[in-house]
Design an enzyme around this catalytic site. Structure first.
Site, mmCIF file in Angstrom:
data_model
loop_
_atom_site.group_PDB
_atom_site.id
_atom_site.type_symbol
_atom_site.label_atom_id
_atom_site.label_comp_id
_atom_site.label_asym_id
_atom_site.label_seq_id
_atom_site.Cartn_x
_atom_site.Cartn_y
_atom_site.Cartn_z
ATOM 1 C CG HIS A 106 -0.166 -0.076 2.533
ATOM 2 N ND1 HIS A 106 0.291 1.034 3.203
ATOM 3 C CD2 HIS A 106 0.232 -1.151 3.268
ATOM 4 C CE1 HIS A 106 0.921 0.663 4.314
ATOM 5 N NE2 HIS A 106 0.895 -0.658 4.375
ATOM 6 C CG ASP A 107 -0.373 4.175 1.407
ATOM 7 O OD1 ASP A 107 -1.211 5.008 1.043
ATOM 8 O OD2 ASP A 107 -0.607 3.321 2.297
ATOM 9 N N GLY A 118 4.996 -1.052 2.805
ATOM 10 C CA GLY A 118 4.151 0.112 2.579
ATOM 11 C C GLY A 118 4.918 1.416 2.532
#
Length: 257
Positions: free
Chosen positions: A118-119, A136
């Site tokens: 994520h991200d 992440g």
């Protein structure tokens, strides 16, 4: 161009000429640009926008929800550019919040079992080899290569034109133009062969090599003090050395030496 066994939500936006193979699943908020190919057993979900001429091999899982425990169900996003290849069992996750989507640039190669959490923000012309893993919030600069079985801790930055060796543990930022390898990771040398292949001039390669010798061969002094000394030399005026200095000064996690 769409196999009879594929399941595509009517709300998905599929451009003309997209090939969707057997047993693929495409969710409601997905858009796929022209020329892209889903081989078979590919799952694409979430608010995922995919550009043109991307190819997804079997069992790649794209746009799945973040594994971040802070996620509370927001409609988070994943943006993918053009001409990327995602090999078997690749996993790319959406962002944790609406404000920060996971972003993949163009002309990247993700080999089998590679993972982008994520991200993350991945640039252009990058390679993640088999089982290469980004935690992440990682950032990967253009033309970076992450070799097989290597893992990057959350929030690490990998500089442009860097090469991460196989089975490397990354817990700090990887400086651009350098080869990093080992556990714990260390800078081994400038990525001179890679830079030559990408058209860096002999002068630029020489300057990067001189900067490497100044900054990374000695562990007796802090990088800050070594940069202060380097900035007083002619080497520091070269464009890529300026970028190397900027990267080190802006690092929040510290830089691998």
């Amino acid at each position: 161009m769409i196999h009879s066994t594929a399941i595509i939500d009517p709300a998905a936006e599929i451009a003309d000429g997209v090939e969707v193979g057997a047993y693929c699943v495409v969710g409601a908020n997905v858009s796929i640009g022209k020329g892209s190919v889903l081989k078979s057993h590919v799952v694409i979900e979430g608010h995922t926008s995919i550009g043109e001429n991307n190819i997804f091999f079997p069992f790649s899982a794209i746009g799945q929800i973040t594994q971040d425990l802070k996620y509370v169900g927001e409609p988070t996003a994943l943006h993918i550019g053009d001409h990327n290849t995602f090999r078997e069992n690749t996993t790319i996750h959406r962002g944790t919040t609406e404000e920060v989507p996971t972003t993949i640039g163009s002309h990247n190669l993700f080999l089998s079992y590679s993972h982008v959490a994520h991200d993350c923000q991945v640039g252009n012309h990058c390679i993640l080899s088999n089982n290469g893993t980004l935690g992440g919030h990682c950032t990967v600069g253009d033309h970076a290569i992450i070799s097989g079985l290597s893992g990057a801790h959350q929030f690490c930055h990998i500089g442009e034109h860097a090469l991460v060796g196989g089975c490397t543990k990354i817990v700090q930022d990887v400086p651009p133009y350098m080869i990093v390898d080992g556990n714990p990771a260390a800078v081994r040398s400038p990525n001179l062969v890679g830079l030559q292949r990408r058209g860096f001039s002999e002068e630029a390669r020489r300057s990067i090599k001189n900067a490497y010798r100044k900054l990374f061969l000695s562990k007796k002094y802090s990088l800050t003090s070594l940069i202060d000394e380097l900035e007083g030399t002619e080497t520091a005026q070269e464009t890529h050395v300026k970028r190397l200095i900027e990267f080190i000064r802006q690092s929040e996690r510290g830089v691998i030496r």
